[in-house]
Motif scaffolding. Sequence first.
Motif, short mmCIF file in Angstrom:
data_model
loop_
_atom_site.label_atom_id
_atom_site.label_comp_id
_atom_site.label_asym_id
_atom_site.label_seq_id
_atom_site.Cartn_x
_atom_site.Cartn_y
_atom_site.Cartn_z
N MET A 1 0.93 -1.19 0.09
CA MET A 1 0.09 0.03 -0.05
C MET A 1 0.86 1.11 0.02
N ARG A 2 0.54 2.24 -0.71
CA ARG A 2 1.07 3.33 -1.05
C ARG A 2 0.77 4.38 0.24
N ARG A 3 1.61 5.12 0.58
CA ARG A 3 1.30 6.12 1.75
C ARG A 3 2.23 7.31 1.74
N ARG A 4 1.72 8.28 2.11
CA ARG A 4 2.51 9.79 2.00
C ARG A 4 2.28 10.49 3.41
N VAL A 5 3.39 10.94 3.96
CA VAL A 5 3.31 11.51 5.43
C VAL A 5 4.10 13.16 5.19
N ARG A 6 3.54 13.99 6.06
CA ARG A 6 4.27 15.09 6.17
C ARG A 6 5.08 14.87 7.61
N VAL A 7 6.25 15.57 7.69
CA VAL A 7 7.00 15.16 8.85
C VAL A 7 7.69 16.56 9.12
N VAL A 8 7.74 16.87 10.29
CA VAL A 8 8.28 18.16 11.00
C VAL A 8 9.23 17.75 12.06
N GLU A 76 2.06 13.52 10.10
CA GLU A 76 0.57 13.24 9.55
C GLU A 76 0.48 12.84 8.45
N ASP A 77 -0.47 11.98 8.03
CA ASP A 77 -0.92 11.45 6.92
C ASP A 77 -1.43 12.61 6.13
N VAL A 78 -0.97 12.52 4.56
CA VAL A 78 -1.57 13.68 3.56
C VAL A 78 -1.51 12.57 2.40
N PRO A 79 -2.60 13.32 1.65
CA PRO A 79 -2.85 12.73 0.33
C PRO A 79 -1.79 12.05 -0.50
N VAL A 80 -1.77 10.69 -1.00
CA VAL A 80 -0.83 10.55 -2.08
C VAL A 80 -0.88 11.32 -3.28
N ARG A 81 0.30 11.73 -3.91
CA ARG A 81 0.23 12.34 -5.13
C ARG A 81 1.04 11.70 -6.23
N GLY A 82 1.22 10.44 -6.08
CA GLY A 82 1.71 9.59 -7.09
C GLY A 82 3.13 10.31 -7.78
N GLU A 83 3.97 11.12 -6.98
CA GLU A 83 5.07 11.61 -7.20
C GLU A 83 6.41 10.55 -7.27
N ASP A 84 7.34 10.89 -8.28
CA ASP A 84 8.38 10.22 -8.45
C ASP A 84 9.63 10.79 -8.16
N GLY A 85 10.61 10.34 -7.56
CA GLY A 85 12.08 10.88 -7.18
C GLY A 85 11.81 11.80 -5.94
N PHE A 86 12.91 12.13 -5.27
CA PHE A 86 13.09 12.80 -3.94
C PHE A 86 14.05 13.72 -4.17
N ARG A 87 13.45 14.90 -3.60
CA ARG A 87 14.61 16.14 -3.84
C ARG A 87 14.64 17.19 -2.72
N ILE A 88 15.54 18.03 -2.74
CA ILE A 88 15.66 19.02 -1.63
C ILE A 88 15.17 20.15 -2.10
N ALA A 89 14.00 20.73 -1.47
CA ALA A 89 13.46 21.75 -1.77
C ALA A 89 13.81 23.18 -1.37
N PRO A 90 13.87 24.24 -2.12
CA PRO A 90 14.33 25.43 -1.60
C PRO A 90 13.26 25.77 -0.34
#
Length: 90
Positions: A1-8, A76-90
């Motif tokens: 199962m695919r999952r997306r989380v926001r972490v601080v 916190e769980d957030v909606p899955v976006r179907g994103e590919d790759g992992f980046r360092i954001a500005p």
Amino acid sequence: MRRRVRVVVRGGVQGVGFRYWTADAARAAGLAGWVRNLPGGEVEAEIEGDDDAVGRLVDALRAGPPLAHVTGVHTEDVPVRGEDGFRIAP
């Protein structure tokens, strides 16, 4: 199962390579998303992928890289976006 989380992540987490360490770990685990520094001194990330792999990375963020001093992690769980790759954001 695919999952997306926001972490601080709070504590001594900026200026110690936390974002690069997170990005390397996420890419090695085949995860997608991003990581960035917040103005208040925290590090924020959104991590997406296999539920078990996401959980393992979140657990690793509780310790962080060797020079980090993590004092708290909020997730916190957030909606899955179907994103590919992992980046360092500005």
